[in-house]
Design a protein around this motif. Structure first.
Motif: not given
Length: 100
Positions: A25, A29, A32, A53, A56, A60, A64, A66, A80, A82
């Motif tokens: 993770h 991240f 991300i 998920h 995320l 955020y 984002f 997915w 993923i 942005r």
């Protein structure tokens, strides 16, 4: 070092199967946080990444996309991307992946 190969479309790929569980993770991240609006990357996993998920969405909300490219049962591939916002979450890393 995690496997961050690229696909035929030259987008980064993080294959979490090659990363120690306690590093997964934070690695994802980190990627991300570095994405600019309009950019995306892929993750590859040997299990459904539903907790990721959920995290995320908490960290955020609405920033984002997915998209499942492959949805198991052996391999999951997710893109993923942005949509909006700035990188850099301010919350602590919230997950149940080893207390790191």
């Amino acid at each position: 070092m995690p496997n961050t190969d690229t696909t035929a479309t030259s987008k980064p790929v993080i294959d979490v199967r090659t990363i120690q569980p306690h590093e997964r993770h934070p690695t994802i991240f980190g990627m991300i946080d570095a994405l600019v609006p309009g950019a995306s990357f892929f993750i590859v996993s040997d299990h459904a990444p539903r907790p990721l998920h959920d995290q995320l969405e908490i960290r955020y909300p609405g920033q984002f996309s997915w998209d499942y490219v492959e949805d198991g049962p052996q391999v999951w591939r997710i893109e993923i991307g942005r949509l909006t916002g700035e990188g850099g979450a301010t919350e602590e890393h919230l997950c149940n992946c080893g207390g790191h």
